[in-house]
Design a protein around this motif. Structure first.
Motif, PDB file in Angstrom:
ATOM      1  N   ILE A 107       0.834  -1.015  -0.006  1.00  0.00           N
ATOM      2  CA  ILE A 107      -0.676   0.363  -0.271  1.00  0.00           C
ATOM      3  C   ILE A 107       0.875   1.416  -0.033  1.00  0.00           C
ATOM      4  O   ILE A 107       1.672   1.446   0.864  1.00  0.00           O
ATOM      5  N   ILE A 108       1.398   2.019  -1.436  1.00  0.00           N
ATOM      6  CA  ILE A 108       1.296   3.367  -1.683  1.00  0.00           C
ATOM      7  C   ILE A 108       1.014   4.680  -1.151  1.00  0.00           C
ATOM      8  O   ILE A 108       0.264   4.287  -1.959  1.00  0.00           O
ATOM      9  N   GLY A 109       1.153   5.148  -0.151  1.00  0.00           N
ATOM     10  CA  GLY A 109       1.041   6.747   0.126  1.00  0.00           C
ATOM     11  C   GLY A 109       0.819   8.014  -1.072  1.00  0.00           C
ATOM     12  O   GLY A 109       2.665   7.376  -1.146  1.00  0.00           O
ATOM     13  N   ILE A 135      -7.231   3.577  -4.833  1.00  0.00           N
ATOM     14  CA  ILE A 135      -8.124   4.754  -4.484  1.00  0.00           C
ATOM     15  C   ILE A 135      -7.810   6.038  -3.998  1.00  0.00           C
ATOM     16  O   ILE A 135      -6.786   6.943  -3.597  1.00  0.00           O
ATOM     17  N   HIS A 136      -8.971   7.109  -4.657  1.00  0.00           N
ATOM     18  CA  HIS A 136      -8.444   8.508  -3.841  1.00  0.00           C
ATOM     19  C   HIS A 136      -9.438   8.971  -3.174  1.00  0.00           C
ATOM     20  O   HIS A 136     -10.662   8.661  -2.743  1.00  0.00           O
ATOM     21  N   LEU A 194      -2.147   1.623  -4.955  1.00  0.00           N
ATOM     22  CA  LEU A 194      -2.028   3.378  -4.298  1.00  0.00           C
ATOM     23  C   LEU A 194      -3.529   4.446  -3.711  1.00  0.00           C
ATOM     24  O   LEU A 194      -4.347   4.087  -4.666  1.00  0.00           O
ATOM     25  N   VAL A 195      -2.594   5.082  -2.791  1.00  0.00           N
ATOM     26  CA  VAL A 195      -4.237   6.111  -2.377  1.00  0.00           C
ATOM     27  C   VAL A 195      -3.427   7.387  -2.172  1.00  0.00           C
ATOM     28  O   VAL A 195      -2.101   7.481  -1.304  1.00  0.00           O
ATOM     29  N   GLY A 197      -4.343  11.436  -1.828  1.00  0.00           N
ATOM     30  CA  GLY A 197      -5.092  13.039  -1.142  1.00  0.00           C
ATOM     31  C   GLY A 197      -4.422  13.227  -0.576  1.00  0.00           C
ATOM     32  O   GLY A 197      -3.160  13.435  -0.390  1.00  0.00           O
ATOM     33  N   PHE A 198      -4.896  14.963   0.154  1.00  0.00           N
ATOM     34  CA  PHE A 198      -4.372  15.461  -0.128  1.00  0.00           C
ATOM     35  C   PHE A 198      -3.963  15.555   2.066  1.00  0.00           C
ATOM     36  O   PHE A 198      -3.150  16.251   2.765  1.00  0.00           O
ATOM     37  N   LEU A 199      -4.690  14.774   2.792  1.00  0.00           N
ATOM     38  CA  LEU A 199      -4.317  14.102   4.460  1.00  0.00           C
ATOM     39  C   LEU A 199      -5.039  13.095   4.511  1.00  0.00           C
ATOM     40  O   LEU A 199      -5.982  12.415   4.959  1.00  0.00           O
ATOM     41  N   LEU A 200      -3.665  12.869   4.426  1.00  0.00           N
ATOM     42  CA  LEU A 200      -3.157  11.278   3.851  1.00  0.00           C
ATOM     43  C   LEU A 200      -2.118  10.543   6.226  1.00  0.00           C
ATOM     44  O   LEU A 200      -2.588  10.293   6.718  1.00  0.00           O
ATOM     45  N   TYR A 201      -1.296  11.768   5.885  1.00  0.00           N
ATOM     46  CA  TYR A 201      -0.988  11.309   6.882  1.00  0.00           C
ATOM     47  C   TYR A 201      -0.815  12.070   8.179  1.00  0.00           C
ATOM     48  O   TYR A 201       0.320  12.081   9.445  1.00  0.00           O
ATOM     49  N   ASN A 202      -2.002  12.610   8.207  1.00  0.00           N
ATOM     50  CA  ASN A 202      -2.346  13.144   9.519  1.00  0.00           C
ATOM     51  C   ASN A 202      -3.316  12.654  10.235  1.00  0.00           C
ATOM     52  O   ASN A 202      -3.956  13.132  11.270  1.00  0.00           O
TER      53      ASN A 202
END
Length: 290
Positions: A107-109, A135-136, A194-195, A197-202
């Motif tokens: 799974i890659i961000g 996934i978006h 692949l995932v 998005g602008f707010l993935l790692y919070n």
């Protein structure tokens, strides 16, 4: 050995041979002289048969046969429990290597500022990577008018640049479902999600799912010039970028800069060079030829 002990040994061997023959007769159904009630051959019968054979071999044929070999032969027999064979085909874990012809999951961000090139990069990777899907995060926005959205009175507009505007729990669940589903392939390989998005790692529950994370950075001028060329539904209102979008991005960036396992990339660099850099990195992680 004393002569008076030999008849006892020969008698014991004869009894063992008879027992072995009886097991074979019951298994093959070849004894037609006696009418005995039918009995299902059990795993114990098979085990006894193998142990008897090993014992006779040890006495008459191979006195050097070790006890460990007897049990090794039992474990390697084709008569092993089918349920044990099935268990060998199960995946080791959600994100590790799958045995048999199942896929290894990665799974890659792909995150970054708005209009930093996330979607373009994902599209290029999808066209180049085998067994790859995406996934978006944008697909998990709440509907306009949802009471959970924050209303900004001075802009007469809803805030779409905070985490509460996104159904994060549903996003996590869908990724977990993808990860737990068994993927059967024609040969052992790697399956990649692949995932973007602008707010993935919070969001901690989401962070725990990634095998690798990338973040595309851009400066304010580039971000604004790209954003004003795009159409949004609902559309941006005057002042929304300066008051909401860019400050939210800076806060997000400040927070994730403390996370040392994120690869930060220049979103203003050449698209092809950026794509090739990430592609080679993923191929290396997935142990695929490149």
């Amino acid at each position: 050995m004393a002569d008076n002990e030999r008849p006892k040994e020969e008698e014991a061997i004869t009894d063992l041979k008879n027992d072995l023959q009886n097991v074979s007769v019951e298994e093959n159904g070849t004894d037609e002289t006696e009418e005995t009630p039918e009995r299902k051959i059990t795993q114990t019968d098979h085990l006894n048969k193998r142990l008897l054979s090993a014992f006779l071999d040890r006495i008459n044929v191979n006195p050097q046969l070790q006890q460990s070999e007897v049990f090794d032969n039992t474990e390697n027999s084709s008569d092993t429990d089918p349920e044990e064979d099935d268990a060998k085909d199960l995946p080791e874990n959600k994100f590790g290597t799958m045995s048999g012809d199942h896929a290894r999951k990665l799974i890659i961000g792909i995150s970054g500022a708005t209009n930093s090139g996330k979607s373009t990069l994902v599209d290029l990777l999808l066209s180049a990577l085998p067994n790859c899907s995406a996934i978006h995060q944008d697909d998990y926005y709440l509907e306009s008018g949802d009471k959970r959205l924050t209303w900004i009175p001075e802009l007469n507009h809803e805030n779409w640049d905070e985490m509460k505007a996104i159904e994060m729990d549903k996003l996590v669940t869908d990724i977990q479902d993808w990860s737990s589903n068994t993927i059967k392939l024609s040969h052992p390989s790697t399956s990649i999600l692949l995932v973007d998005g602008f707010l993935l790692y919070n969001y901690k529950p989401l962070n725990q799912l990634f095998n690798k994370r990338y973040f595309l950075e851009v400066n304010r001028d580039v971000c604004w010039s790209r954003r004003r060329e795009r159409e949004y539904i609902p559309a941006d209102v005057p002042g929304y970028f300066d008051k909401i979008v860019w400050p939210a991005y800076l806060d997000n960036l400040k927070e994730i800069k403390e996370q040392t396992d994120i690869t930060f990339l220049d979103g203003t660099s050449n698209k092809e060079e950026l794509f090739q850099t990430v592609l080679k990195d993923i191929l290396s992680i997935a142990s695929l030829p490149h």
